[in-house]
Design a protein around this motif. Structure first.
Motif, PDB file in Angstrom:
ATOM      1  N   UNK A  85      69.224 -28.169  33.669  1.00  0.00           N
ATOM      2  CA  UNK A  85      69.588 -28.024  32.257  1.00  0.00           C
ATOM      3  C   UNK A  85      69.667 -26.553  31.905  1.00  0.00           C
ATOM      4  N   UNK A  86      70.640 -26.196  31.033  1.00  0.00           N
ATOM      5  CA  UNK A  86      70.673 -24.818  30.542  1.00  0.00           C
ATOM      6  C   UNK A  86      69.407 -24.461  29.765  1.00  0.00           C
ATOM      7  N   UNK A  87      68.711 -25.497  29.248  1.00  0.00           N
ATOM      8  CA  UNK A  87      67.444 -25.259  28.542  1.00  0.00           C
ATOM      9  C   UNK A  87      66.239 -25.466  29.461  1.00  0.00           C
ATOM     10  N   UNK A  88      66.513 -25.545  30.777  1.00  0.00           N
ATOM     11  CA  UNK A  88      65.432 -25.851  31.712  1.00  0.00           C
ATOM     12  C   UNK A  88      64.582 -24.644  32.052  1.00  0.00           C
ATOM     13  N   UNK A  89      63.744 -24.833  33.063  1.00  0.00           N
ATOM     14  CA  UNK A  89      62.854 -23.773  33.499  1.00  0.00           C
ATOM     15  C   UNK A  89      61.446 -23.973  32.995  1.00  0.00           C
ATOM     16  N   UNK A  90      60.607 -22.979  33.186  1.00  0.00           N
ATOM     17  CA  UNK A  90      59.214 -23.086  32.770  1.00  0.00           C
ATOM     18  C   UNK A  90      58.454 -24.020  33.699  1.00  0.00           C
ATOM     19  N   UNK A  91      57.415 -24.641  33.149  1.00  0.00           N
ATOM     20  CA  UNK A  91      56.551 -25.492  33.959  1.00  0.00           C
ATOM     21  C   UNK A  91      56.509 -26.898  33.384  1.00  0.00           C
ATOM     22  N   UNK A  92      56.186 -27.875  34.224  1.00  0.00           N
ATOM     23  CA  UNK A  92      55.995 -29.240  33.713  1.00  0.00           C
ATOM     24  C   UNK A  92      54.756 -29.296  32.828  1.00  0.00           C
ATOM     25  N   UNK A  93      54.649 -30.377  32.052  1.00  0.00           N
ATOM     26  CA  UNK A  93      53.457 -30.557  31.208  1.00  0.00           C
ATOM     27  C   UNK A  93      52.999 -32.002  31.318  1.00  0.00           C
ATOM     28  N   UNK A  94      51.955 -32.324  30.602  1.00  0.00           N
ATOM     29  CA  UNK A  94      51.494 -33.701  30.495  1.00  0.00           C
ATOM     30  C   UNK A  94      50.993 -34.277  31.809  1.00  0.00           C
ATOM     31  N   UNK A  95      51.191 -35.585  31.964  1.00  0.00           N
ATOM     32  CA  UNK A  95      50.656 -36.306  33.117  1.00  0.00           C
ATOM     33  C   UNK A  95      51.276 -35.806  34.423  1.00  0.00           C
ATOM     34  N   UNK A  96      52.562 -35.480  34.387  1.00  0.00           N
ATOM     35  CA  UNK A  96      53.210 -34.966  35.593  1.00  0.00           C
ATOM     36  C   UNK A  96      52.550 -33.681  36.058  1.00  0.00           C
ATOM     37  N   UNK A  97      52.285 -32.774  35.130  1.00  0.00           N
ATOM     38  CA  UNK A  97      51.628 -31.504  35.486  1.00  0.00           C
ATOM     39  C   UNK A  97      50.248 -31.765  36.095  1.00  0.00           C
ATOM     40  N   UNK A  98      49.505 -32.703  35.507  1.00  0.00           N
ATOM     41  CA  UNK A  98      48.171 -33.031  36.037  1.00  0.00           C
ATOM     42  C   UNK A  98      48.272 -33.568  37.456  1.00  0.00           C
ATOM     43  N   UNK A  99      49.239 -34.455  37.683  1.00  0.00           N
ATOM     44  CA  UNK A  99      49.410 -35.036  39.020  1.00  0.00           C
ATOM     45  C   UNK A  99      49.851 -33.991  40.036  1.00  0.00           C
ATOM     46  N   UNK A 100      50.722 -33.088  39.617  1.00  0.00           N
ATOM     47  CA  UNK A 100      51.159 -32.020  40.523  1.00  0.00           C
ATOM     48  C   UNK A 100      49.958 -31.151  40.911  1.00  0.00           C
ATOM     49  N   UNK A 101      49.137 -30.801  39.916  1.00  0.00           N
ATOM     50  CA  UNK A 101      47.962 -29.969  40.203  1.00  0.00           C
ATOM     51  C   UNK A 101      46.998 -30.706  41.125  1.00  0.00           C
ATOM     52  N   UNK A 102      46.827 -32.004  40.909  1.00  0.00           N
ATOM     53  CA  UNK A 102      45.918 -32.790  41.736  1.00  0.00           C
ATOM     54  C   UNK A 102      46.403 -32.854  43.191  1.00  0.00           C
ATOM     55  N   UNK A 103      47.717 -32.978  43.371  1.00  0.00           N
ATOM     56  CA  UNK A 103      48.266 -33.145  44.724  1.00  0.00           C
ATOM     57  C   UNK A 103      48.495 -31.836  45.454  1.00  0.00           C
ATOM     58  N   UNK A 104      48.831 -30.783  44.725  1.00  0.00           N
ATOM     59  CA  UNK A 104      49.240 -29.533  45.382  1.00  0.00           C
ATOM     60  C   UNK A 104      48.340 -28.352  45.033  1.00  0.00           C
ATOM     61  N   UNK A 105      47.345 -28.544  44.184  1.00  0.00           N
ATOM     62  CA  UNK A 105      46.404 -27.475  43.855  1.00  0.00           C
ATOM     63  C   UNK A 105      46.742 -26.784  42.547  1.00  0.00           C
ATOM     64  N   UNK A 106      48.014 -26.504  42.321  1.00  0.00           N
ATOM     65  CA  UNK A 106      48.454 -25.877  41.072  1.00  0.00           C
ATOM     66  C   UNK A 106      49.978 -26.005  41.002  1.00  0.00           C
ATOM     67  N   UNK A 107      50.531 -25.719  39.826  1.00  0.00           N
ATOM     68  CA  UNK A 107      51.993 -25.717  39.696  1.00  0.00           C
ATOM     69  C   UNK A 107      52.584 -24.650  40.628  1.00  0.00           C
ATOM     70  N   UNK A 108      51.920 -23.506  40.654  1.00  0.00           N
ATOM     71  CA  UNK A 108      52.389 -22.409  41.508  1.00  0.00           C
ATOM     72  C   UNK A 108      52.435 -22.846  42.977  1.00  0.00           C
TER      73      UNK A 108
END
Ligand code: MN3
Length: 204
Positions: A85-108
């Motif tokens: 999306x032209x408005x995309x970028x940044x970081x995920x939020x909400x439940x997806x962000x929590x799951x990403x952090x749980x599985x991979x350690x952090x968004x980074x």
């Protein structure tokens, strides 16, 4: 014809400077159109004409290479246009962000793992974030137009894709030439995390 090229949800030049208009025009209008046309040719007059693309791909081992390559190409690109999306970028939020952090350690760390997976793919293919049968988020790459839905990919790479990056040269070569790492880096400035979150919620 059963399968149709979806409209892009934004103009060809909307993703500049990260993805240029000429690349988008050829990628959507020529490459994706060809997958749709060749998929239609492969399924015409068969029972597959009435099946959703997801169902076809989940049983793709029963069909020929034309269905696998062009059905995969159609599904993958349809997903790809929506997660940019032209408005995309940044970081995920909400439940997806929590799951990403749980599985991979952090968004980074997730972004580093995903980018490394995309960069290390030899030849043409895709990098994926997907939800596996245990409802866990996983990263993998697949060659050609394969994806995690297909029953031809290794069991440990199967699931529901929620984010995909096209790392075929046709996706970046006009603008980036051989600088695949720059293209992969620019991808993060375009990711439509709301759409990824929607796909995540659908998958779990
Ligand atoms: Mn492509």
């Amino acid at each position: 014809m059963k399968f149709k090229l979806p409209d892009l949800p934004y103009p060809f030049d909307a993703l500049e400077p990260y993805i240029d208009a000429a690349t988008m025009e050829v990628h959507h209008g020529k490459h994706h159109q060809a997958y749709v046309d060749n998929l239609n040719k492969a399924v015409v007059g068969t029972l597959l004409e009435d099946k959703p693309i997801e169902t076809i791909l989940k049983n793709v081992s029963k069909h020929g290479d034309a269905v696998r390559n062009n059905g995969g190409g159609h599904y993958n690109h349809t997903l790809f246009w929506t997660i940019l999306s032209p408005q995309g970028g940044g970081d995920p939020s909400g439940e997806l962000a929590m799951e990403i952090c749980e599985n991979f350690g952090s968004i980074f760390h997730f972004k580093v793992d995903f980018a490394r997976t995309a960069a290390s793919l030899f030849g043409s293919g895709w990098a994926w974030l997907y939800v596996n049968d245990q409802q866990q988020l996983q990263i993998c790459s697949t060659p050609n137009q394969d994806n995690p839905l297909m029953d031809t990919v290794p069991l440990e790479h199967r699931g529901t894709p929620i984010l995909g990056l096209d790392v075929w040269e046709h996706a970046y070569y006009l603008h980036y030439k051989n600088r695949k790492h720059e293209y992969i880096g620019a991808f993060w400035d375009l990711v439509n995390w709301q759409e990824v979150e929607r796909r995540f919620q659908d998958a779990i």
